[in-house]
Design a protein around this motif. Structure first.
Motif, short mmCIF file in Angstrom:
data_model
loop_
_atom_site.label_atom_id
_atom_site.label_comp_id
_atom_site.label_asym_id
_atom_site.label_seq_id
_atom_site.Cartn_x
_atom_site.Cartn_y
_atom_site.Cartn_z
N ARG A 1 0.85 -1.18 0.00
CA ARG A 1 0.00 0.00 0.00
C ARG A 1 0.89 1.24 0.00
O ARG A 1 1.81 1.34 0.80
N CYS A 16 1.34 14.93 -13.14
CA CYS A 16 0.51 14.48 -14.26
C CYS A 16 0.77 15.30 -15.52
O CYS A 16 0.49 14.85 -16.62
N HIS A 25 7.59 6.64 -5.79
CA HIS A 25 6.82 5.73 -6.65
C HIS A 25 5.98 6.50 -7.68
O HIS A 25 4.85 6.12 -7.98
N LEU A 28 4.68 4.47 -10.66
CA LEU A 28 3.55 3.63 -10.30
C LEU A 28 2.26 4.46 -10.20
O LEU A 28 1.20 4.05 -10.68
N PHE A 29 2.36 5.63 -9.60
CA PHE A 29 1.20 6.52 -9.52
C PHE A 29 0.70 6.88 -10.91
O PHE A 29 -0.50 6.83 -11.19
N TYR A 31 1.14 5.27 -13.68
CA TYR A 31 0.58 4.08 -14.33
C TYR A 31 -0.90 3.92 -13.99
O TYR A 31 -1.74 3.76 -14.86
N TYR A 32 -1.20 3.98 -12.69
CA TYR A 32 -2.59 3.80 -12.27
C TYR A 32 -3.45 5.02 -12.60
O TYR A 32 -4.64 4.88 -12.88
N ARG A 33 -2.87 6.21 -12.56
CA ARG A 33 -3.63 7.41 -12.89
C ARG A 33 -4.09 7.39 -14.34
O ARG A 33 -5.20 7.79 -14.67
N MET A 35 -4.22 4.62 -16.35
CA MET A 35 -4.44 3.24 -16.77
C MET A 35 -5.49 3.16 -17.89
O MET A 35 -5.31 2.40 -18.83
N ASN A 36 -6.54 3.94 -17.81
CA ASN A 36 -7.58 3.90 -18.83
C ASN A 36 -7.31 4.82 -20.02
O ASN A 36 -7.98 4.72 -21.04
N PRO A 38 -3.82 5.64 -21.45
CA PRO A 38 -2.35 5.62 -21.46
C PRO A 38 -1.72 6.59 -22.45
O PRO A 38 -0.58 7.01 -22.25
#
Length: 70
Positions: A1, A16, A25, A28-29, A31-33, A35-36, A38
């Motif tokens: 986490r 961003c 990280h 990683l942030f 990537y998930y931010r 993700m939909n 890219p």
């Protein structure tokens, strides 16, 4: 986490937009931010220029002075 409570939303906005903000990280942030979406993710992270860094520093100092006076 991963826990980001100590970081302002302003730093995440800059991240961003492609600025290297020294948040742990951050890849990683991002990537998930994104993700939909890219294709909207920043490809390379760049450090803020000296001019921008200096401007932000003086804005912070002026804000602190203004809050002390008020």
């Amino acid at each position: 986490r991963i826990h980001y409570m100590g970081y302002s939303s302003e730093r995440f906005t800059r991240l961003c937009q492609g600025e290297d903000t020294n948040i742990p990280h951050q890849e990683l942030f991002l990537y998930y931010r994104f993700m939909n979406e890219p294709n909207q993710a920043p490809v390379h992270l760049k450090k803020a220029s000296f001019k921008v860094t200096t401007y932000r520093f003086f804005q912070k100092v002026l804000h602190k002075i203004g809050s002390k006076i008020a």
